[in-house]
Design a protein around this motif. Structure first.
Motif, PDB file in Angstrom:
ATOM      1  N   LEU A 121       0.813  -1.228   0.000  1.00  0.00           N
ATOM      2  CA  LEU A 121       0.000   0.000   0.000  1.00  0.00           C
ATOM      3  C   LEU A 121       0.839   1.268   0.000  1.00  0.00           C
ATOM      4  O   LEU A 121       0.348   2.332  -0.386  1.00  0.00           O
ATOM      5  CB  LEU A 121      -0.913   0.021   1.246  1.00  0.00           C
ATOM      6  CG  LEU A 121      -2.222  -0.749   1.151  1.00  0.00           C
ATOM      7  CD1 LEU A 121      -2.915  -0.767   2.516  1.00  0.00           C
ATOM      8  CD2 LEU A 121      -3.150  -0.110   0.118  1.00  0.00           C
ATOM      9  N   THR A 122       2.081   1.143   0.469  1.00  0.00           N
ATOM     10  CA  THR A 122       2.914   2.344   0.564  1.00  0.00           C
ATOM     11  C   THR A 122       4.271   2.077  -0.083  1.00  0.00           C
ATOM     12  O   THR A 122       4.653   0.931  -0.344  1.00  0.00           O
ATOM     13  CB  THR A 122       3.140   2.732   2.041  1.00  0.00           C
ATOM     14  OG1 THR A 122       3.607   1.582   2.759  1.00  0.00           O
ATOM     15  CG2 THR A 122       1.850   3.237   2.675  1.00  0.00           C
ATOM     16  N   VAL A 123       4.983   3.148  -0.334  1.00  0.00           N
ATOM     17  CA  VAL A 123       6.368   3.044  -0.803  1.00  0.00           C
ATOM     18  C   VAL A 123       7.248   3.839   0.146  1.00  0.00           C
ATOM     19  O   VAL A 123       6.829   4.855   0.722  1.00  0.00           O
ATOM     20  CB  VAL A 123       6.531   3.579  -2.242  1.00  0.00           C
ATOM     21  CG1 VAL A 123       5.879   2.619  -3.234  1.00  0.00           C
ATOM     22  CG2 VAL A 123       5.965   4.972  -2.387  1.00  0.00           C
ATOM     23  N   LYS A 124       8.475   3.379   0.295  1.00  0.00           N
ATOM     24  CA  LYS A 124       9.406   4.047   1.204  1.00  0.00           C
ATOM     25  C   LYS A 124      10.141   5.139   0.446  1.00  0.00           C
ATOM     26  O   LYS A 124      10.689   4.902  -0.638  1.00  0.00           O
ATOM     27  CB  LYS A 124      10.398   3.032   1.772  1.00  0.00           C
ATOM     28  CG  LYS A 124      11.157   3.545   2.982  1.00  0.00           C
ATOM     29  CD  LYS A 124      11.970   2.427   3.612  1.00  0.00           C
ATOM     30  CE  LYS A 124      12.591   2.894   4.928  1.00  0.00           C
ATOM     31  NZ  LYS A 124      13.402   1.827   5.548  1.00  0.00           N
ATOM     32  N   PHE A 133      -0.600   4.613  -3.985  1.00  0.00           N
ATOM     33  CA  PHE A 133      -1.698   4.977  -4.875  1.00  0.00           C
ATOM     34  C   PHE A 133      -2.332   6.261  -4.330  1.00  0.00           C
ATOM     35  O   PHE A 133      -3.335   6.219  -3.601  1.00  0.00           O
ATOM     36  CB  PHE A 133      -2.706   3.829  -4.950  1.00  0.00           C
ATOM     37  CG  PHE A 133      -2.058   2.502  -5.250  1.00  0.00           C
ATOM     38  CD1 PHE A 133      -1.569   2.232  -6.519  1.00  0.00           C
ATOM     39  CD2 PHE A 133      -1.890   1.551  -4.251  1.00  0.00           C
ATOM     40  CE1 PHE A 133      -0.943   1.021  -6.799  1.00  0.00           C
ATOM     41  CE2 PHE A 133      -1.269   0.336  -4.521  1.00  0.00           C
ATOM     42  CZ  PHE A 133      -0.787   0.076  -5.796  1.00  0.00           C
ATOM     43  N   PRO A 134      -1.756   7.412  -4.673  1.00  0.00           N
ATOM     44  CA  PRO A 134      -2.100   8.646  -3.949  1.00  0.00           C
ATOM     45  C   PRO A 134      -3.527   9.107  -4.153  1.00  0.00           C
ATOM     46  O   PRO A 134      -4.058   9.857  -3.320  1.00  0.00           O
ATOM     47  CB  PRO A 134      -1.094   9.669  -4.516  1.00  0.00           C
ATOM     48  CG  PRO A 134      -0.661   9.094  -5.834  1.00  0.00           C
ATOM     49  CD  PRO A 134      -0.691   7.613  -5.669  1.00  0.00           C
ATOM     50  N   GLN A 135      -4.173   8.694  -5.259  1.00  0.00           N
ATOM     51  CA  GLN A 135      -5.544   9.144  -5.518  1.00  0.00           C
ATOM     52  C   GLN A 135      -6.582   8.128  -5.053  1.00  0.00           C
ATOM     53  O   GLN A 135      -7.784   8.386  -5.138  1.00  0.00           O
ATOM     54  CB  GLN A 135      -5.743   9.394  -7.020  1.00  0.00           C
ATOM     55  CG  GLN A 135      -4.742  10.334  -7.643  1.00  0.00           C
ATOM     56  CD  GLN A 135      -4.787  11.728  -7.023  1.00  0.00           C
ATOM     57  OE1 GLN A 135      -5.845  12.210  -6.636  1.00  0.00           O
ATOM     58  NE2 GLN A 135      -3.637  12.356  -6.912  1.00  0.00           N
ATOM     59  N   ALA A 136      -6.141   6.975  -4.599  1.00  0.00           N
ATOM     60  CA  ALA A 136      -7.078   5.880  -4.352  1.00  0.00           C
ATOM     61  C   ALA A 136      -7.726   5.975  -2.972  1.00  0.00           C
ATOM     62  O   ALA A 136      -7.070   6.325  -1.987  1.00  0.00           O
ATOM     63  CB  ALA A 136      -6.357   4.545  -4.474  1.00  0.00           C
ATOM     64  N   ARG A 137      -8.987   5.620  -2.954  1.00  0.00           N
ATOM     65  CA  ARG A 137      -9.645   5.362  -1.679  1.00  0.00           C
ATOM     66  C   ARG A 137      -9.357   3.905  -1.321  1.00  0.00           C
ATOM     67  O   ARG A 137      -9.534   3.009  -2.158  1.00  0.00           O
ATOM     68  CB  ARG A 137     -11.154   5.583  -1.794  1.00  0.00           C
ATOM     69  CG  ARG A 137     -11.506   7.046  -2.030  1.00  0.00           C
ATOM     70  CD  ARG A 137     -12.933   7.328  -1.643  1.00  0.00           C
ATOM     71  NE  ARG A 137     -13.881   6.682  -2.524  1.00  0.00           N
ATOM     72  CZ  ARG A 137     -15.075   6.231  -2.129  1.00  0.00           C
ATOM     73  NH1 ARG A 137     -15.438   6.335  -0.867  1.00  0.00           N
ATOM     74  NH2 ARG A 137     -15.901   5.674  -2.996  1.00  0.00           N
TER      75      ARG A 137
END
Ligand SMILES: [Zn+2]
Length: 293
Positions: A121-124, A133-137
């Motif tokens: 879900l995240t990147v370091k 996924f910055p726009q995703a809910r």
């Protein structure tokens, strides 16, 4: 397209199955099989290691670009890796193969918040984590979030994944069934966790289900009370509900850890998982599930 990215159509929906990793899973050890009367007919198929897939699914339908589960895209030396973990393809790279950029994703459905489903879900970036996924809910069951002790534990994967998404204001809690987009619906399927949920895709009379960990292995389709010590009554009810619906709809099934696309078939005693195609092969299927190329 790499061998680990497979696209098919479900009506007008484009469904891509990305097998991002394999891991060696000691299946019998996790199931307390030694004294179980159901076990002997299956023992031979577990004499070799069972390779557990990590099948992330992307669904494109109209304006929606939906990911189901985010994989475990962690560094190979992570203490959370299963034995003999082998990453096939980076999740972002795999999505680029089908023309999807991380910022294109509109929704990420998390079937349940176990490490192997939320790690990507995240990147370091430097020493901190940001949403991949910055726009995703991000859609997670309320029953898997409220009261979840992992939220308070800085050593858990949740600390650098779901908690980051929550602080970014991108986490949306799901209460029961919820339409994600026209034709794509979240359905509760509790048992693996209290809030475990699956996704149904319906378009032009075709149906597919993305099952998360409703079944970890086809043996669990035939022996539906088998499930690694989870809530057996909930697991049984969820599996029965899915099986009846999938049979009626002749639905195509994708399970996170199973190495084939499948359909359920009735047997004298219940159901069996009929393999449709191996997931790791490069194959394009038509609406009938037949190989096109
Ligand atoms: Zn899993």
């Amino acid at each position: 397209m790499s061998n680990f990215v497979q696209s098919l159509t479900v009506g007008e929906a484009h469904v891509t199955v990305i097998n991002i990793a394999y891991a060696d899973w000691n299946f019998p050890a996790g199931l307390d099989t030694a004294a179980s009367p159901w076990w002997p007919p299956y023992a031979a198929q577990f004499e070799q290691p069972v390779w557990s897939h990590h099948n992330v699914v992307h669904i494109a339908l109209a304006d929606a670009s939906i990911l189901v589960d985010a994989g475990f895209d962690d560094l190979p030396d992570s203490p959370y890796q299963l034995p003999r973990f082998r990453r096939n393809v980076d999740l972002s790279a795999a999505l680029r193969e089908v023309g999807v950029a991380p910022e294109d994703i509109t929704h990420v459905v998390i079937t349940h918040p176990h490490d192997d489903h939320i790690g990507g879900l995240t990147v370091k970036q430097g020493t901190s984590y940001t949403p991949r996924f910055p726009q995703a809910r991000v859609l997670l069951s309320r029953w898997d979030w409220e009261g979840n002790p992992d939220r308070e534990d800085p050593t858990e994967v949740c600390a650098w994944t779901l908690n980051v998404v929550d602080r970014a204001g991108r986490l949306n809690l799901v209460d029961g069934s919820q339409e994600v987009a026209p034709g794509v619906t979240i359905l509760p399927a509790p048992g693996e966790t209290p809030g475990h949920q699956i996704v149904r895709v319906q378009s032009e009379g075709q149906t597919a289900y993305v099952l998360g960990d409703l079944f970890h292995h086809p043996v669990m389709v035939e022996q539906p009370w088998v499930n690694r010590g989870r809530d057996v009554e909930q697991v049984l009810a969820s599996r029965q509900r899915l099986a009846e619906a999938a049979l009626a709809e002749d639905a195509l099934l994708v399970a996170y850890h199973i190495g084939t696309l499948g359909k359920l078939r009735p047997t004298a005693t219940g159901f069996t998982w009929e393999p449709v195609r191996p997931i790791e092969s490069l194959t394009l299927l038509n609406q009938e599930g037949e190989v096109m190329v």
